[in-house]
Design a protein around this motif. Structure first.
Motif, mmCIF file in Angstrom:
data_model
loop_
_atom_site.group_PDB
_atom_site.id
_atom_site.type_symbol
_atom_site.label_atom_id
_atom_site.label_comp_id
_atom_site.label_asym_id
_atom_site.label_seq_id
_atom_site.Cartn_x
_atom_site.Cartn_y
_atom_site.Cartn_z
ATOM 1 N N LEU A 15 -6.870 8.259 6.100
ATOM 2 C CA LEU A 15 -5.932 9.542 5.709
ATOM 3 C C LEU A 15 -5.164 10.040 6.715
ATOM 4 O O LEU A 15 -4.000 10.324 6.170
ATOM 5 N N GLU A 16 -5.689 10.094 7.734
ATOM 6 C CA GLU A 16 -4.841 10.616 8.867
ATOM 7 C C GLU A 16 -3.720 9.870 9.100
ATOM 8 O O GLU A 16 -2.434 10.042 9.426
ATOM 9 N N GLN A 32 -2.237 7.534 7.006
ATOM 10 C CA GLN A 32 -1.259 7.457 5.940
ATOM 11 C C GLN A 32 -0.370 8.801 5.876
ATOM 12 O O GLN A 32 0.611 8.634 5.783
ATOM 13 N N ARG A 33 -1.182 10.045 6.327
ATOM 14 C CA ARG A 33 -0.194 11.188 6.281
ATOM 15 C C ARG A 33 0.839 10.995 7.410
ATOM 16 O O ARG A 33 1.847 11.628 7.350
ATOM 17 N N GLU A 75 -9.792 12.795 -2.188
ATOM 18 C CA GLU A 75 -8.269 12.594 -1.618
ATOM 19 C C GLU A 75 -8.326 11.158 -1.619
ATOM 20 O O GLU A 75 -7.253 10.381 -2.046
ATOM 21 N N SER A 103 12.088 12.047 6.361
ATOM 22 C CA SER A 103 10.782 12.466 6.876
ATOM 23 C C SER A 103 10.378 11.075 7.726
ATOM 24 O O SER A 103 9.871 11.306 8.802
ATOM 25 N N HIS A 150 9.716 11.437 11.969
ATOM 26 C CA HIS A 150 8.375 10.772 12.533
ATOM 27 C C HIS A 150 8.658 9.988 13.649
ATOM 28 O O HIS A 150 8.145 9.892 14.501
#
Length: 709
Positions: A14-15, A17-18, A66, A179, A183
């Protein structure tokens, strides 16, 4: 589950992916219980509400909710085949686009991905290309090397509005949102994000296409703060150059809007505008005439040898006034025209003759037992040799009846039914004749009319003869079409064929001549059809630059048994442009040399003194040509450039050089007599008025000349 490794993997996924570094999609594998498939239930019905040791700030139940919120595919472990296509498509549309640069075998692109790219950045998708560079590698078969940057405009597309970069078509394609660029600006990726190296043989310089980010300059050399991405740099280095061609495009990464472009390093051949000191128009700042060129090239056709005449001027009609000779008992009456080659035969000409036999005795029948045939040329000019006009026998097995037969009996004062006979006259060299003689035309009659003599012998031994004649109908020779800018031809007298080279414009828009890939003109020559673009001409200018003595380059050539032709490019080394094409077309009997002038293509910069190619003169080429003579009546003599019989093509009409020269001299004398005014507009207006009058004079002379002909 506070220290469970699976939970840690979920948290880490999840980290990432974000952070935009991975994509997540789940495969939910069910189980079989008592023969029934039980779908995956998420490991447990409920999850703890406390946090894990690896992620204290988040509850385990929130992490699991999530992770299972991402779309997934339920799979039967005993039969996964039905879901493989779904997995492949999901991977192709969500994972592959963003992380393609990490894969090595980029050629193994699935069809779904190909279709997606075509609909996103393909030709029909019409993307907004901010910068596109396409260079040819002149030292390696002119292979294309290209890259493009822009914004996706396809509606209802997941990439809509994103920045894209393409290298060599679909070989490398990537998309970024605003975005994504933020990044990347954080420093997690290097400035160079793709470099394609091209394989080249040993001894050939390396070639590559490189794309990289352009970042906003930092305020301090020691700062470690984020540097905003403000553009993309494309560097293309073909083998023929020691340095790359570099362009940059700058954009607003927030609004995905192009701002400007910058040329950093230029290796493209840039043409200079040729300036002729004797040509007033070439010194003006703006040239809007598409076909204008200040170069002076011969506007006549240089020829040597004999040509076929215009069929309209050389129509022969077969004689039908031959009388039956010999016997006083019968008369042969021709029935219709003699036909040639109603069917194809490679070793001779077939003549089909129709006739009736009349018995001139009132109360006595006549019986014809035998028929033989001879042939000869009819000498209309007195130029044929004695052996050509002497009667030559036709072999008996080359004579056969289509209708009727022997013996033939005709009652007293009667007439036979129509008899049709075919006589095959041997012609060994007909095997390689042209298509012009395959139907209703005679190979032999190309020289002169052919006479066929039939000899009849009745049962009393008395012989009668009748002559029939065949003349070839007029041959429709190849002619220029309305779109031909140049039309050059040479004739094969033996095969009675005309070979031609034509040049036509591919575009008539002046602005298009600046586009490197724009086709300027097309050439249609015997056996080939090809065209020339702006970049093609730059390639030949490059070849010329490698050899200081080579300003005339052989562009194309073809050699067959019956014809050959060559096309030479004439190059202005100083202005870096091809200014004309010289064509040499020949048959065994004819040679023609003509020029095609090329308009001002490519860069139109400041005027520069033009220079001419050191070409081999047409006179030198003609001197080396020895035409084969053919004896016959269907010929037309033309001579080389030294005589007044040469023709100039004005539109599609040919006129004598003398007429053109006289009017041209009048025009030049008027221009030279004009007083130079201070206002150039007054001068040009005055010149135009006088030129209009003189061109009216030229048109009138053309009309009179046409009437006389």
């Amino acid at each position: 589950m506070g220290s469970d490794n699976v939970l840690k993997e979920f948290e880490r996924a999840l980290e990432l992916q974000r952070g935009g570094q991975i994509e997540i999609f789940s495969l939910f594998v069910g189980t079989h219980v008592d023969g029934n498939l039980k779908p995956f239930n998420g490991f447990a019905d409920t999850w703890p509400d406390h946090s894990s040791s690896s992620l204290p700030q988040k509850k385990i139940s929130e992490t699991m909710a999530e992770i299972f919120a991402f779309p997934g595919i339920h799979i039967d472990p005993n039969d996964i085949t039905p879901k493989l296509e779904m997995v492949r498509e999901r991977f192709g549309l969500t994972v592959w686009p963003k992380y393609r640069s990490y894969w090595q075998e980029l050629s193994k692109i699935d069809k779904a991905r190909q279709d997606h790219l075509a609909k996103t950045v393909g030709y029909q998708a019409n993307p907004d290309k901010w910068l596109e560079i396409d260079l040819n590698d002149y030292d390696y078969d002119c292979r294309s090397m290209r890259a493009a940057v822009g914004r996706v405009t396809a509606k209802n597309n997941e990439e809509e509005g994103k920045l894209f970069v393409m290298v060599q078509g679909f070989d490398f394609v990537m998309f970024w949102s605003s975005s994504d660029l933020e990044h990347i600006a954080s420093g997690l990726e290097q400035d160079l994000f793709h470099e394609k190296k091209y394989e080249r043989p040993e001894g050939v310089n390396p070639a590559f296409v490189r794309v990289s980010w352009v970042r906003k300059p930092s305020e301090s050399e020691t700062t470690t703060t984020t540097r905003q991405i403000i553009g993309v740099e494309i560097a293309i280095k073909p083998s023929h150059s020691e340095i790359p061609h570099i362009n940059r495009v700058y954009f607003d990464s927030k609004q995905m809007k192009k701002l400007s472009t910058e040329l950093i390093s230029d290796i493209i051949i840039r043409e200079k505008r040729p300036y002729n000191l004797n040509d007033t128009a070439s010194s003006t700042n703006i040239i809007n005439d598409f076909s204008y060129s200040p170069y002076e090239v011969p506007n006549i056709v240089y020829t040597k040898g004999s040509f076929l005449p215009d069929p309209k001027d050389n129509i022969l009609f077969a004689r039908k006034d031959f009388k039956t000779e010999g016997s006083k008992i019968i008369r042969i009456k021709q029935n219709g025209n003699v036909l040639a080659n109603p069917s194809n035969r490679r070793d001779g000409d077939i003549f089909e003759i129709s006739f009736n036999v009349l018995n001139l005795i009132e109360n006595k029948s006549v019986c014809i037992l035998e028929m033989k045939a001879d042939w000869q040329y009819e000498d209309l000019t007195g130029k044929l040799k004695q052996e050509d006009v002497s009667w030559e026998s036709v072999p008996e097995n080359n004579i056969y009846f289509v209708s009727g037969k022997l013996p033939l009996t005709i009652q007293g004062d009667g007439m036979s039914d129509k008899i049709v006979v075919r006589v095959v006259v041997p012609a060994p060299d007909r095997t390689d004749c042209g298509s012009s003689f395959n139907f209703q035309r005679s190979w032999l009659a190309r020289i002169a009319p052919v006479n066929i003599r039939l000899r009849f012998e009745d049962k009393t031994g008395e012989e009668s003869t009748q002559v029939f004649q065949f003349c070839n109908p007029g041959v429709p020779l190849t002619e220029p079409s309305r779109d031909d800018v140049m039309f050059l031809f040479a004739d094969d007298l033996r095969r009675y064929e005309r070979y031609a080279i034509r040049c036509t414009w591919q575009t008539k828009e002046f602005e298009y001549l600046k586009e490197p890939d724009r086709k300027v003109f097309e050439v249609r020559a015997p056996g080939r059809c090809f065209n020339m673009s702006v970049d093609d001409m730059r390639y030949y200018v490059y070849l010329s630059s490698k050899n200081s003595e080579q300003t005339e380059i052989e562009w194309a050539t073809s050699t067959e048994d019956d014809f050959s032709w060559k096309a030479y490019l004439l190059i202005d080394r100083l202005c870096k442009r091809v200014y004309a094409v010289k064509f040499v077309l020949q048959t065994p009997h004819t040679m023609s040399i003509g020029y095609f002038k090329i308009p001002l293509y490519g860069e139109i910069s400041e005027p520069f003194a033009l220079s001419y190619s050191k070409e081999i003169s047409p006179e030198s080429i003609l001197e080396q040509f020895n035409p084969v003579e053919v004896v016959g009546v269907e010929l037309s003599e033309k001579s080389n450039n030294n005589n007044d019989n040469n023709s100039v093509v004005v539109g599609n009409q040919k006129v004598e050089n003398q007429t053109i020269s006289s009017v041209t001299q009048e025009i030049q004398s008027v221009v030279q007599s004009l007083t130079i005014k201070e206002d150039p507009n007054v001068l040009f207006s005055e010149i135009k008025s006088h030129l209009d009058q003189k061109f009216d004079l030229l048109n009138e002379k053309l009309r009179v000349l046409s009437t006389q002909k």
